[in-house]
Design an enzyme around this catalytic site. Structure first.
Site, short mmCIF file in Angstrom:
data_model
loop_
_atom_site.label_atom_id
_atom_site.label_comp_id
_atom_site.label_asym_id
_atom_site.label_seq_id
_atom_site.Cartn_x
_atom_site.Cartn_y
_atom_site.Cartn_z
N ASP A 133 -10.37 -1.21 -8.54
CA ASP A 133 -9.92 -2.60 -8.60
C ASP A 133 -11.15 -3.51 -8.72
OD1 ASP A 133 -8.09 -4.86 -8.44
OD2 ASP A 133 -8.88 -5.18 -6.43
N SER A 134 -10.90 -4.74 -9.16
CA SER A 134 -11.98 -5.72 -9.26
C SER A 134 -12.56 -6.04 -7.88
CB SER A 134 -11.43 -7.00 -9.89
OG SER A 134 -10.34 -7.47 -9.13
N HIS A 143 -3.02 -9.02 -5.16
CA HIS A 143 -3.15 -9.84 -3.95
C HIS A 143 -1.81 -10.37 -3.45
CE1 HIS A 143 -7.36 -9.80 -4.93
NE2 HIS A 143 -7.67 -10.65 -3.97
N CYS A 185 -5.38 -2.58 -10.61
CA CYS A 185 -5.68 -3.98 -10.88
C CYS A 185 -4.88 -4.37 -12.11
CB CYS A 185 -7.18 -4.13 -11.14
SG CYS A 185 -7.69 -5.77 -11.67
N GLU A 219 -8.07 -14.66 -0.64
CA GLU A 219 -9.49 -14.32 -0.40
C GLU A 219 -10.10 -15.25 0.68
OE1 GLU A 219 -11.88 -12.28 -2.43
OE2 GLU A 219 -10.17 -11.19 -3.29
N CYS A 265 0.17 -8.96 -9.53
CA CYS A 265 -1.22 -9.10 -9.09
C CYS A 265 -1.32 -8.44 -7.73
CB CYS A 265 -1.61 -10.57 -9.01
SG CYS A 265 -3.25 -10.82 -8.29
N1 DGL Z 1 -6.88 -7.40 -8.84
C1 DGL Z 1 -6.58 -8.52 -9.70
C2 DGL Z 1 -5.21 -8.32 -10.36
O1 DGL Z 1 -4.36 -7.55 -9.89
C3 DGL Z 1 -6.63 -9.83 -8.97
C4 DGL Z 1 -8.01 -10.25 -8.54
C5 DGL Z 1 -8.91 -10.66 -9.68
O2 DGL Z 1 -8.64 -11.65 -10.36
O3 DGL Z 1 -9.91 -9.96 -9.89
O4 DGL Z 1 -4.93 -8.92 -11.37
#
Ligand code: DGL
Length: 274
Positions: free
Chosen positions: A9-10, A195, A72, A159, A193
């Protein structure tokens, strides 16, 4: 040689998927990589997300992972297809990279009764149109009407630990109202997403009761269990000692404190460079 399932993931968000993967496949080993030094991906261009994701996936394949999950949505939307088609045959033939969008749309197509689906995601995911395109592909010929809404404030809310604050409620309501206005017949809502599951209590307050909200972590895990059942040759390459290892491109102290909130338990990561 057996090795863990790689989960990328990012940053922290993929931990909401990992959490469910560990529950569904408790015997498997997992190697999580968060690119926290370069997060967020949601606001970045196609080229940058593609490049960063490719670097991360290549790293995980170098650790011998037989399978990498892009946990992600933004990376799944902007990089998965190219990596599968252009790079996988060269960097890791015989191994697999899977994303979170296909299992989510397959589940949404199963769940929707009236064919009206909504998708909430980062600006990048929504602009890619990956969800409507995949929904069209996986609806079994049924017409699915899809409306989308980018929620750029929701990742920063999580966050910055603003969950439940007045400001957070304002932005959650704003985007829920907006997507409901786009299609008043919605019966299924995809939280596209990683989050967003952490905002679920607030989201539920503004979504009518009859609308099914798709829990992506659970869906991805459920579909992965089915996938591994259909691919015993891949399953047999996964090491099974029930371990979870965390890697981050940021300083581990920063990662560990926040990751605990996403993972729902204490986390201890190691720093790596991509
Ligand atoms: N993990 C990203 C997603 O599911 C969200 C966080 C980001 O923008 O890096 O799109």
């Amino acid at each position: 040689m057996k090795a863990p399932i790689g989960v990328f993931d990012s940053g922290y968000g993929g931990l909401t998927v990992l959490r469910e993967l560990v529950k569904a496949l408790p015997a498997c080993d997992f190697l999580y990589l968060g690119d926290n030094a370069r997060t967020p991906y949601g606001t970045r261009s196609f080229e940058v997300v593609y490049q960063y994701t490719l670097e991360a996936v290549t790293y995980l394949f170098r650790q011998n992972c037989p399978l990498v999950i892009l946990a992600c949505n933004t990376a799944s939307a902007k990089a998965l297809k190219n990596i599968q088609v252009l790079h996988l045959p060269h960097i890791a033939p015989g191994r697999r990279v899977l994303g979170v969008i296909r299992p989510s749309v397959q589940k949404a197509a199963e769940l929707t009764k009236n064919g009206h689906v909504g998708v909430l995601g980062t600006a990048g995911t929504i602009a890619s149109d990956s969800y409507p395109m995949e929904l069209m592909k996986w609806s079994g010929g049924r017409i699915i009407s899809t409306v989308q809404e980018a929620c750029p404030m929701w990742v920063p809310i999580v966050e910055n630990n603003e969950i439940g604050s007045q400001g957070a409620e304002f932005f959650i309501r704003k985007h829920i109202d907006s997507i409901l206005l786009k299609d008043r017949s919605l019966d299924t809502l995809i939280l596209g997403c990683t989050h967003y599951p952490l905002l679920l209590d607030s989201i539920r307050r503004y979504v009518p009761d009859h609308v099914e909200i798709l829990d992506q972590g659970r869906v991805v895990s459920e579909k992965l269990v089915e996938y591994l059942g259909r691919h015993p040759e891949l399953d047999s390459q996964i090491s099974k000692n029930g371990t979870v290892t965390f890697l981050t491109t940021e300083h581990p102290d920063i990662f560990d404190s926040k990751a605990t909130m996403f993972m729902g338990r204490a986390v201890s990561a190691t720093n790596i460079h991509l």
